[in-house]
Design an enzyme around this catalytic site. Structure first.
Site, mmCIF file in Angstrom:
data_model
loop_
_atom_site.group_PDB
_atom_site.id
_atom_site.type_symbol
_atom_site.label_atom_id
_atom_site.label_comp_id
_atom_site.label_asym_id
_atom_site.label_seq_id
_atom_site.Cartn_x
_atom_site.Cartn_y
_atom_site.Cartn_z
ATOM 1 C CB SER A 92 -84.487 -46.309 -3.989
ATOM 2 O OG SER A 92 -84.002 -46.182 -2.670
ATOM 3 C CB SER A 111 -86.600 -54.660 13.224
ATOM 4 O OG SER A 111 -85.422 -55.352 13.608
ATOM 5 C CE1 TYR A 146 -83.943 -50.217 12.645
ATOM 6 C CE2 TYR A 146 -83.593 -52.306 13.780
ATOM 7 C CZ TYR A 146 -83.981 -51.602 12.656
ATOM 8 O OH TYR A 146 -84.411 -52.283 11.527
ATOM 9 C CB ALA A 204 -87.100 -47.219 21.394
HETATM 10 P P1 NAP Z 1 -81.818 -49.997 3.100
HETATM 11 O O1 NAP Z 1 -81.250 -51.018 2.187
HETATM 12 O O2 NAP Z 1 -80.918 -49.076 3.854
HETATM 13 O O3 NAP Z 1 -82.884 -49.123 2.269
HETATM 14 C C1 NAP Z 1 -83.578 -48.098 2.921
HETATM 15 C C2 NAP Z 1 -84.595 -47.497 1.971
HETATM 16 O O4 NAP Z 1 -85.360 -46.540 2.706
HETATM 17 C C3 NAP Z 1 -83.977 -46.754 0.817
HETATM 18 O O5 NAP Z 1 -84.823 -46.898 -0.296
HETATM 19 C C4 NAP Z 1 -83.985 -45.287 1.276
HETATM 20 O O6 NAP Z 1 -84.075 -44.358 0.211
HETATM 21 C C5 NAP Z 1 -85.276 -45.277 2.056
HETATM 22 N N1 NAP Z 1 -85.360 -44.240 3.067
HETATM 23 C C6 NAP Z 1 -84.609 -44.076 4.192
HETATM 24 N N2 NAP Z 1 -85.024 -43.002 4.880
HETATM 25 C C7 NAP Z 1 -86.068 -42.487 4.175
HETATM 26 C C8 NAP Z 1 -86.935 -41.384 4.361
HETATM 27 N N3 NAP Z 1 -86.814 -40.571 5.422
HETATM 28 N N4 NAP Z 1 -87.894 -41.143 3.439
HETATM 29 C C9 NAP Z 1 -88.039 -41.957 2.367
HETATM 30 N N5 NAP Z 1 -87.253 -43.013 2.133
HETATM 31 C C10 NAP Z 1 -86.286 -43.264 3.026
HETATM 32 O O7 NAP Z 1 -82.719 -50.679 4.231
HETATM 33 P P2 NAP Z 1 -83.402 -52.138 4.304
HETATM 34 O O8 NAP Z 1 -82.441 -53.066 4.915
HETATM 35 O O9 NAP Z 1 -84.035 -52.476 3.008
HETATM 36 O O10 NAP Z 1 -84.507 -51.828 5.405
HETATM 37 C C11 NAP Z 1 -85.830 -51.476 5.053
HETATM 38 C C12 NAP Z 1 -86.707 -51.582 6.292
HETATM 39 O O11 NAP Z 1 -86.582 -52.900 6.845
HETATM 40 C C13 NAP Z 1 -86.354 -50.608 7.416
HETATM 41 O O12 NAP Z 1 -87.528 -50.146 8.031
HETATM 42 C C14 NAP Z 1 -85.550 -51.479 8.363
HETATM 43 O O13 NAP Z 1 -85.601 -50.996 9.682
HETATM 44 C C15 NAP Z 1 -86.246 -52.802 8.211
HETATM 45 N N6 NAP Z 1 -85.419 -53.965 8.594
HETATM 46 C C16 NAP Z 1 -84.273 -54.269 7.929
HETATM 47 C C17 NAP Z 1 -83.533 -55.392 8.332
HETATM 48 C C18 NAP Z 1 -82.267 -55.810 7.650
HETATM 49 O O14 NAP Z 1 -81.574 -56.704 8.191
HETATM 50 N N7 NAP Z 1 -81.891 -55.263 6.526
HETATM 51 C C19 NAP Z 1 -83.979 -56.186 9.395
HETATM 52 C C20 NAP Z 1 -85.173 -55.825 10.040
HETATM 53 C C21 NAP Z 1 -85.880 -54.727 9.625
HETATM 54 P P3 NAP Z 1 -82.755 -43.661 -0.471
HETATM 55 O O15 NAP Z 1 -81.718 -44.727 -0.585
HETATM 56 O O16 NAP Z 1 -83.277 -43.162 -1.763
HETATM 57 O O17 NAP Z 1 -82.323 -42.576 0.441
#
Ligand code: NAP
Length: 249
Positions: A16, A144, A157, A159
């Site tokens: 989303s 990550s 996180y 872990a």
């Molecule tokens: P984000 O902007 O917070 O978006 C998270 C997405 O995951 C949203 O679409 C949310 O849906 C969905 N979500 C969360 N919990 C869920 C669940 N239990 N079931 C189904 N959907 C779920 O996060 P992001 O920054 O894009 O991160 C995405 C991934 O990249 C994660 O695994 C994160 O650990 C990893 N990551 C991010 C970064 C960074 O700097 N941003 C760096 C390294 C790794 P809703 O909004 O509809 O609830």
């Protein structure tokens, strides 16, 4: 519809917004139809669907908490019925809830373990079950840089993301005989909603430590993920690619 007439299909969890949405859009640009999983933000999921459709691909939003195996099984049943067998799974739905070790509470710990570890296993299991019959498929697990870099406050996180790297290599070994490749992409700091939880002074500090002197863009992660799904990387499996502007060097 006959299988040959169908487009390639990717399931992207947490599509989303943020990195998941960027992966979904990049895969759509490369000809995939997309099953757009989300947990709560229906409006944002509908926007992702509309943007994919504007690229000429089919997209359907599926609400499911990836930590809930019953909901995940139901979602994959619906996807197969309505869209076909997935060629790609991007396991992306993840959460962060940083706390110093002495302040970690059990509820937050359980939720992170359930979403970031159990959720990935739930979705990989269901996707692999569907991919088995065709003896081909690609799974990309979003990890990550925190899986390899010690950041204070990220015991939980880190872990969970270390577990993602480990599960990636085991899944790859198990699924290779079935023609399914599994790799992980471990982004550094990517400018999404998740990053909004980091205080500005800390962001300035992190920025100074990134050799490329900037945070990453979600679209850059999407391009790497989509590339890894392609036949260009047909011999790559079980690896974790760190995409962090050099932060972990
Ligand atoms: P984000 O902007 O917070 O978006 C998270 C997405 O995951 C949203 O679409 C949310 O849906 C969905 N979500 C969360 N919990 C869920 C669940 N239990 N079931 C189904 N959907 C779920 O996060 P992001 O920054 O894009 O991160 C995405 C991934 O990249 C994660 O695994 C994160 O650990 C990893 N990551 C991010 C970064 C960074 O700097 N941003 C760096 C390294 C790794 P809703 O909004 O509809 O609830």
């Amino acid at each position: 519809m006959s299988e040959t007439a169908m487009n390639k299909l990717a399931v992207v969890t947490g599509a989303s917004k943020g990195i998941g949405k960027a992966c979904a859009l990049e895969l759509a640009r490369r000809g995939y139809d997309i099953a757009v999983n989300y947990r709560s933000d229906e409006d944002s999921a509908a926007r992702t669907v509309a943007e994919i459709e504007a690229l000429g691909q089919k997209a359907v939003a599926y609400r499911a908490d990836t930590a809930d195996i019953g909901a995940v099984k139901q979602m994959f049943r619906s996807i197969v019925k309505e869209m076909g067998t997935p060629d790609v799974l991007v396991n992306n739905a993840g959460i962060v809830d940083d706390a110093y070790l002495l302040l970690i509470n059990e509820q937050s710990l359980d939720r992170s373990l359930n979403v970031n570890i159990k959720g990935y296993i739930n979705c990989a299991q269901q996707a692999a079950l569907k991919m088995y019959s065709r003896k081909k498929g690609v799974i990309i697990n979003i990890s990550s840089v925190s899986s390899v870099l010690a950041v204070a406050g990220q015991t939980v996180y880190s872990a969970t993301k270390g577990a993602v790297n480990s599960m990636t290599s085991v899944m790859a070994k198990e699924l290779a005989p079935k023609g399914i490749r599994v790799n992980a992409v471990a982004p550094g700091f990517i400018d999404t909603e998740m990053m909004k939880s980091i205080p500005d002074d800390l962001k300035t500090q992190y920025l100074a430590e990134i050799p490329l002197s900037r945070f990453g863009d979600a679209a850059e992660v999407g391009k790497v993920v989509a590339a890894l799904c392609s036949e260009d990387f047909a011999y790559l499996t079980g690896q974790t690619l760190i995409l962090d502007g050099g932060l972990s060097l």
